[in-house]
Design a protein around this motif. Structure first.
Motif, PDB file in Angstrom:
ATOM      1  N   LEU A 152       5.719  14.850  -1.629  1.00 59.48           N
ATOM      2  CA  LEU A 152       5.634  13.957  -2.782  1.00 59.48           C
ATOM      3  C   LEU A 152       6.646  12.833  -2.621  1.00 59.48           C
ATOM      4  CD1 LEU A 152       5.348  16.486  -5.759  1.00 59.48           C
ATOM      5  CD2 LEU A 152       3.501  15.264  -4.609  1.00 59.48           C
ATOM      6  N   PRO A 153       6.297  11.589  -2.981  1.00 60.97           N
ATOM      7  CA  PRO A 153       4.997  11.213  -3.567  1.00 60.97           C
ATOM      8  C   PRO A 153       3.881  11.227  -2.540  1.00 60.97           C
ATOM      9  CG  PRO A 153       6.334   9.273  -3.186  1.00 60.97           C
ATOM     10  CD  PRO A 153       7.212  10.451  -2.875  1.00 60.97           C
ATOM     11  N   LEU A 154       2.645  11.345  -3.041  1.00 65.26           N
ATOM     12  CA  LEU A 154       1.475  11.255  -2.185  1.00 65.26           C
ATOM     13  C   LEU A 154       1.278   9.815  -1.738  1.00 65.26           C
ATOM     14  CD1 LEU A 154      -1.033  13.477  -4.197  1.00 65.26           C
ATOM     15  CD2 LEU A 154       0.504  14.185  -2.353  1.00 65.26           C
ATOM     16  N   VAL A 155       0.600   9.651  -0.617  1.00 65.46           N
ATOM     17  CA  VAL A 155       0.338   8.332  -0.062  1.00 65.46           C
ATOM     18  C   VAL A 155      -0.352   7.434  -1.101  1.00 65.46           C
ATOM     19  CG1 VAL A 155      -1.881   9.084   0.889  1.00 65.46           C
ATOM     20  CG2 VAL A 155      -0.707   7.124   1.900  1.00 65.46           C
ATOM     21  N   ASP A 156       0.008   6.171  -1.124  1.00 73.54           N
ATOM     22  CA  ASP A 156      -0.601   5.226  -2.069  1.00 73.54           C
ATOM     23  C   ASP A 156      -2.115   5.149  -1.861  1.00 73.54           C
ATOM     24  OD1 ASP A 156       1.824   4.601  -3.164  1.00 73.54           O
ATOM     25  OD2 ASP A 156       2.124   2.783  -1.971  1.00 73.54           O
ATOM     26  N   GLY A 157      -2.817   5.009  -2.982  1.00 71.64           N
ATOM     27  CA  GLY A 157      -4.256   4.774  -2.901  1.00 71.64           C
ATOM     28  C   GLY A 157      -5.112   6.007  -2.993  1.00 71.64           C
ATOM     29  N   VAL A 158      -4.530   7.207  -2.871  1.00 75.72           N
ATOM     30  CA  VAL A 158      -5.340   8.419  -2.971  1.00 75.72           C
ATOM     31  C   VAL A 158      -5.653   8.677  -4.451  1.00 75.72           C
ATOM     32  CG1 VAL A 158      -3.336   9.948  -3.067  1.00 75.72           C
ATOM     33  CG2 VAL A 158      -5.538  10.858  -2.359  1.00 75.72           C
ATOM     34  N   GLU A 159      -6.911   8.969  -4.727  1.00 77.12           N
ATOM     35  CA  GLU A 159      -7.359   9.255  -6.092  1.00 77.12           C
ATOM     36  C   GLU A 159      -7.202  10.752  -6.335  1.00 77.12           C
ATOM     37  OE1 GLU A 159     -11.164   7.861  -8.881  1.00 77.12           O
ATOM     38  OE2 GLU A 159     -11.400   8.064  -6.711  1.00 77.12           O
ATOM     39  N   VAL A 160      -6.522  11.121  -7.418  1.00 76.13           N
ATOM     40  CA  VAL A 160      -6.196  12.528  -7.679  1.00 76.13           C
ATOM     41  C   VAL A 160      -6.887  13.007  -8.951  1.00 76.13           C
ATOM     42  CG1 VAL A 160      -4.350  14.201  -8.065  1.00 76.13           C
ATOM     43  CG2 VAL A 160      -3.943  12.215  -6.576  1.00 76.13           C
ATOM     44  N   PHE A 161      -7.641  14.109  -8.826  1.00 80.01           N
ATOM     45  CA  PHE A 161      -8.263  14.764  -9.974  1.00 80.01           C
ATOM     46  C   PHE A 161      -7.658  16.163 -10.104  1.00 80.01           C
ATOM     47  CE2 PHE A 161     -11.327  11.597  -8.679  1.00 80.01           C
ATOM     48  CZ  PHE A 161     -11.747  11.053  -9.888  1.00 80.01           C
ATOM     49  N   ALA A 162      -7.101  16.463 -11.263  1.00 78.66           N
ATOM     50  CA  ALA A 162      -6.507  17.781 -11.516  1.00 78.66           C
ATOM     51  C   ALA A 162      -7.306  18.494 -12.594  1.00 78.66           C
ATOM     52  CB  ALA A 162      -5.051  17.633 -11.946  1.00 78.66           C
TER      53      ALA A 162
END
Length: 349
Positions: A152-162
């Protein structure tokens, strides 16, 4: 529809991990990480669904519940990256529940996907936040602490659904991730940690995942689908009475409806037994518990049986009346942690 023929290939195998690759030539490629399983190893997660949908995939599992933290993980991720490049896919998604969601977090910055879908997410193994599976990963904490700053943080631009229950411990993990990355929350109240089981029980799991794998996700469609499915959802009907603990009449109404919908279901029958035990109707409760144990044997050995036994004796029921059901726990074979916790409560009482 993609008609490319493809054969699954076991392309990575070590003492700690295995991975299978299958290329349908689709524009989408999904990489899945299997959840925790007792006894180990878990089955490859999502493989049947992806085969049916003819979506190219890589499915990964740990052989020993080591939370995707073994040293060979870098080698495995490099091999997965090569498969992604070979596929030519335009959209790469990482997908996993529970320990598998931690695998997604572990892999995102190495694989740089377009999207990740994490269910009942475990984002950190920091003991100050997460201690549910310390017996698994206690010896892995040094490896985690070395890697944590890379995750963390995750790479920029990745779309995250939780996908998670906002009233469950998992919500803390979603909050941790939201501090470093924007994300889309899909809340399922009453599902607890078993959000995928909840969706499966409602018959909506495949539909929800198809919507989330789409190029553009319409959250209104997802929300409407979840709302419509509630009355048909066994998990929802079983979780609701637990929230009505002090409203016995409403509990009885909900469970009566559940029994009409699922008259022979093990979990529903054992929930009814627990309700009867709370009302001190020990004869009827013990008859249900013993009947389930006799008819289904080890198939009934799980959280629902452990809970019913614990409630029965806690309220004053005679343990001799449920001797056969309790005897199922005498087996030395591994069982789910939750079932063992409830059986321990039974023994304590």
């Amino acid at each position: 529809m993609n008609t490319t023929e493809a054969n699954p290939i076991l392309f990575y195998k070590s003492a700690h991990h295995e991975a299978i690759w299958c290329n349908f030539g689709s524009e989408k490629l999904v990489v899945t990480f299997a959840p925790r399983k007792e006894p180990t190893p878990a089955e490859f997660f999502g493989q049947d669904f992806l085969e049916k949908e003819r979506i190219s995939y890589v499915v990964i599992r740990t052989m020993d519940n080591t939370w995707y933290l073994n040293d060979d993980m870098d080698e495995l991720l490099a091999a997965v990256r090569a498969r992604i490049d070979e596929s030519g896919a335009k959209q790469v998604t990482l997908f996993g529940p529970s320990m598998g969601s931690f695998g997604c977090i572990r892999a995102t910055n190495a694989l740089r996907p377009n999207k990740i879908i994490i269910c009942a997410p475990v984002v950190t193994l920091d003991p100050a936040i997460e201690r549910r599976w310390m017996s698994d990963y206690d010896h892995m904490l040094p490896a985690y602490l070395l890697r944590a700053h890379e995750m963390l943080p995750l790479v920029d631009g990745v779309e995250v659904f939780a996908i998670y229950d906002p009233d469950d411990k998992d919500a803390e993990h979603v909050d941790v991730l939201s501090k470093t990355n924007p994300l889309t929350r899909i809340e399922i109240r009453g599902a607890g940690h078993m959000v995928l089981q909840y969706l499966r029980d409602s018959g909506t799991l495949g539909k929800v995942i198809r919507l989330l794998l789409g190029q553009s996700v319409n959250l209104k469609d997802v929300s409407a689908l979840l709302t419509r499915s509630r009355k048909q959802n066994k998990s929802h009907l079983l979780n609701l009475p637990q929230k009505l603990d002090k409203r016995g009449k409403l509990q009885a109404i909900v469970l009566s409806y559940a029994l009409r919908r699922f008259p022979d279901d093990i979990d529903v029958l054992l929930a009814k037994a627990g309700l009867l035990a709370r009302a001190m109707q020990f004869q009827e409760a013990s008859e249900i518990i013993e009947r389930v144990a006799t008819r289904h044997g080890r198939r009934s050995l799980g959280v629902s049986l452990g809970r019913a036994l614990a409630v029965f004796v806690q309220k004053g029921g005679d343990p001799a009346r449920v001797e056969q059901a309790a005897g199922l726990f005498a087996s030395p074979q591994p069982r789910a942690r939750g079932a063992q916790i409830w059986y321990s409560r039974f023994l304590r009482h």
